[in-house]
Design a protein around this motif. Structure first.
Motif, PDB file in Angstrom:
ATOM      1  N   PHE A 174      -0.473   3.106 -10.961  1.00 35.64           N
ATOM      2  CA  PHE A 174      -0.485   2.630  -9.575  1.00 35.64           C
ATOM      3  C   PHE A 174       0.402   1.397  -9.431  1.00 35.64           C
ATOM      4  O   PHE A 174       1.254   1.322  -8.539  1.00 35.64           O
ATOM      5  CB  PHE A 174      -1.930   2.314  -9.174  1.00 35.64           C
ATOM      6  N   GLY A 175       0.219   0.440 -10.320  1.00 37.94           N
ATOM      7  CA  GLY A 175       0.971  -0.812 -10.226  1.00 37.94           C
ATOM      8  C   GLY A 175       2.451  -0.667 -10.501  1.00 37.94           C
ATOM      9  O   GLY A 175       3.255  -1.489 -10.047  1.00 37.94           O
ATOM     10  N   SER A 176       2.836   0.373 -11.255  1.00 38.07           N
ATOM     11  CA  SER A 176       4.266   0.559 -11.520  1.00 38.07           C
ATOM     12  C   SER A 176       5.033   0.787 -10.226  1.00 38.07           C
ATOM     13  O   SER A 176       6.198   0.393 -10.093  1.00 38.07           O
ATOM     14  CB  SER A 176       4.483   1.738 -12.474  1.00 38.07           C
ATOM     15  N   VAL A 177       4.377   1.410  -9.253  1.00 38.26           N
ATOM     16  CA  VAL A 177       5.006   1.678  -7.960  1.00 38.26           C
ATOM     17  C   VAL A 177       4.809   0.510  -7.004  1.00 38.26           C
ATOM     18  O   VAL A 177       5.757   0.048  -6.356  1.00 38.26           O
ATOM     19  CB  VAL A 177       4.431   2.970  -7.338  1.00 38.26           C
ATOM     20  N   THR A 178       3.587   0.005  -6.900  1.00 37.76           N
ATOM     21  CA  THR A 178       3.293  -1.017  -5.892  1.00 37.76           C
ATOM     22  C   THR A 178       3.716  -2.412  -6.324  1.00 37.76           C
ATOM     23  O   THR A 178       4.109  -3.233  -5.482  1.00 37.76           O
ATOM     24  CB  THR A 178       1.797  -1.015  -5.552  1.00 37.76           C
ATOM     25  N   ASN A 179       3.651  -2.700  -7.624  1.00 36.84           N
ATOM     26  CA  ASN A 179       4.011  -4.037  -8.115  1.00 36.84           C
ATOM     27  C   ASN A 179       5.415  -4.070  -8.705  1.00 36.84           C
ATOM     28  O   ASN A 179       6.273  -4.826  -8.243  1.00 36.84           O
ATOM     29  CB  ASN A 179       3.011  -4.504  -9.180  1.00 36.84           C
ATOM     30  N   ALA A 180       5.645  -3.264  -9.750  1.00 47.24           N
ATOM     31  CA  ALA A 180       6.925  -3.328 -10.457  1.00 47.24           C
ATOM     32  C   ALA A 180       8.074  -2.839  -9.582  1.00 47.24           C
ATOM     33  O   ALA A 180       9.104  -3.509  -9.448  1.00 47.24           O
ATOM     34  CB  ALA A 180       6.844  -2.519 -11.749  1.00 47.24           C
ATOM     35  N   ALA A 181       7.926  -1.652  -8.998  1.00 47.48           N
ATOM     36  CA  ALA A 181       8.980  -1.120  -8.135  1.00 47.48           C
ATOM     37  C   ALA A 181       8.953  -1.764  -6.752  1.00 47.48           C
ATOM     38  O   ALA A 181       9.991  -1.909  -6.104  1.00 47.48           O
ATOM     39  CB  ALA A 181       8.844   0.400  -8.010  1.00 47.48           C
ATOM     40  N   GLY A 182       7.783  -2.136  -6.287  1.00 52.00           N
ATOM     41  CA  GLY A 182       7.666  -2.709  -4.953  1.00 52.00           C
ATOM     42  C   GLY A 182       8.046  -1.725  -3.862  1.00 52.00           C
ATOM     43  O   GLY A 182       8.665  -2.097  -2.850  1.00 52.00           O
ATOM     44  N   ALA A 183       7.660  -0.457  -4.054  1.00 57.60           N
ATOM     45  CA  ALA A 183       8.038   0.585  -3.088  1.00 57.60           C
ATOM     46  C   ALA A 183       7.463   0.280  -1.708  1.00 57.60           C
ATOM     47  O   ALA A 183       6.310  -0.151  -1.575  1.00 57.60           O
ATOM     48  CB  ALA A 183       7.541   1.941  -3.573  1.00 57.60           C
ATOM     49  N   ARG A 184       8.275   0.535  -0.702  1.00 62.15           N
ATOM     50  CA  ARG A 184       7.882   0.292   0.687  1.00 62.15           C
ATOM     51  C   ARG A 184       7.764   1.611   1.440  1.00 62.15           C
ATOM     52  O   ARG A 184       8.294   2.641   1.000  1.00 62.15           O
ATOM     53  CB  ARG A 184       8.907  -0.614   1.364  1.00 62.15           C
ATOM     54  N   PRO A 185       7.075   1.613   2.570  1.00 61.22           N
ATOM     55  CA  PRO A 185       6.931   2.859   3.342  1.00 61.22           C
ATOM     56  C   PRO A 185       8.289   3.498   3.628  1.00 61.22           C
ATOM     57  O   PRO A 185       9.244   2.820   4.020  1.00 61.22           O
ATOM     58  CB  PRO A 185       6.245   2.391   4.633  1.00 61.22           C
ATOM     59  N   GLY A 186       8.356   4.808   3.404  1.00 58.77           N
ATOM     60  CA  GLY A 186       9.566   5.549   3.688  1.00 58.77           C
ATOM     61  C   GLY A 186      10.576   5.591   2.561  1.00 58.77           C
ATOM     62  O   GLY A 186      11.557   6.339   2.631  1.00 58.77           O
TER      63      GLY A 186
END
Length: 368
Positions: A174-186
């Motif tokens: 989960f954190g790899s996307v939300t924290n490390a990558a910092g993915a945003r909507p879209g």
């Protein structure tokens, strides 16, 4: 008082772990002893079991678990016996600048592999008195001792079997996307490898509002689970050209790729599908000595990037309670992750099934 337990101990790579009687010492200053409720079956431990990662022995494995505090050492102020906890495998000091900045993965004084922060063990062979090493928090032991900072208190209405999964695979993916990558909507996210960690990267992308979410794996079963968790597109790497198929979905490349498997080929694919300014996050740990060859012009020309992420670049004291709230609100699926249930004396079987591939997460539960 020392406790006598029966526990599987890794004594040789590529061999079944025997059940051995081990004594668990009382917690020392700043430590807690936890009666384990459940432990996930993790690829990191499999790498020790099968010899692909050099590991000192004898050792008790397990880096993902939950339980109830049984006793506390002197100086412990945040936990009392009876508290429900998730075990963090980051045995960090909690006092250095990175720890105080909420980045325990960057701790300046992590414990040596196989020991606690003071470089000693709390396990010993009941017959010989020989120390038995800790694989991080050693969650395959019915009772384990960890630093106070590695036992994160949680609300008591959270099911402990599901909470165990948050201890590693959920937080890491989960954190790899939300924290490390910092993915945003879209933004587009491709997850290469849909095992226990990769499936949670899919969930992180879904919760973040990413689109499309591309799941890549060699297992159709894993891909179908990824679809259940929120993937919008599926690519079977055993049949399809990963780069070509990804570029059909995102002609300019993806914003983020997550390499959630310890394969340099998967990582190579993860780089080659990046668009301008895209970043690949490496989660999977390849065998010792593996090398990834990258064309620096490909990175330089479009400002692409590669970064590592340890534990989903998270602060467990913040992340664990947040993930619990998402689960209890119905926004994070932990129930579907568990595809195999085992007793502690079935840990060898759990590893053998994990090594065969397939979908989901195995879970060891202890007698209560």
């Amino acid at each position: 008082m020392d406790l006598l337990i029966d526990v599987p101990v890794l004594v040789a790579a590529k061999q079944k772990m025997p059940m051995i009687k081990v004594l668990v010492e009382d917690p020392r200053a700043g430590e807690v002893r936890v009666k384990m409720f459940a432990s996930g079956v993790c690829h990191s431990c499999l790498h020790a079991y099968d010899g692909s990662h050099a590991t000192p022995m004898p050792m008790i494995l397990g880096d993902e678990g939950s339980g109830i505090v049984e006793s506390v050492g002197s100086g412990v102020t945040t936990l009392v016996p009876g508290d429900h906890v998730i075990i963090s495998w980051l045995l960090n000091c909690g006092t250095c600048p990175p720890c105080r900045d909420g980045k325990p993965a960057h701790c300046w004084a992590p414990s040596p592999f196989g020991a606690l922060l003071d470089n000693t063990q709390r396990f010993k062979n009941a017959e010989t008195g020989e120390p038995v090493l800790h694989y991080g928090p050693a969650t395959y032991a019915p009772y384990t001792v960890v630093p106070e900072s590695s036992a994160i208190k949680i609300r008591k209405d959270m099911p402990l079997d599901k909470a165990a999964l948050i201890g590693c695979s959920v937080t890491t993916g989960f954190g790899s996307v939300t924290n490390a990558a910092g993915a945003r909507p879209g933004e587009s996210v491709a997850i290469v490898g849909c095992g226990g960690v990769g499936l949670n990267a899919v969930q992180g992308a879904r919760v973040a509002g990413a689109n499309p979410i591309i799941a890549i794996d060699t297992s159709d079963a894993a891909l179908q689970m990824a679809k259940k968790f929120g993937a919008t597109h599926l690519i079977n790497a055993s049949r399809d050209d990963v780069v070509a198929e990804t570029l059909k979905i995102c002609p300019r490349g993806v914003n983020h790729s997550i390499a959630a498997v310890g394969s340099t080929k998967a990582m190579q694919n993860g780089v080659e599908i990046l668009g301008s300014g895209g970043t690949m996050v490496i989660l999977g740990a390849p065998p010792n000595g593996a090398v990834l060859e990258i064309d620096p012009i490909f990175i330089l020309g479009k400002e692409r990037g590669i970064r590592g992420s340890k534990y989903g670049s998270s602060n467990p004291h913040v992340e664990f309670p947040m993930l619990i709230e998402l689960y209890l609100a119905g926004k994070l699926d932990l129930d579907s992750l568990v595809t195999g249930n085992y007793r502690i004396d079935q840990s060898n079987e759990a590893f053998e099934i994990l090594a065969q591939g397939g979908a989901g997460r195995g879970l060891i539960t202890f007698e209560q």
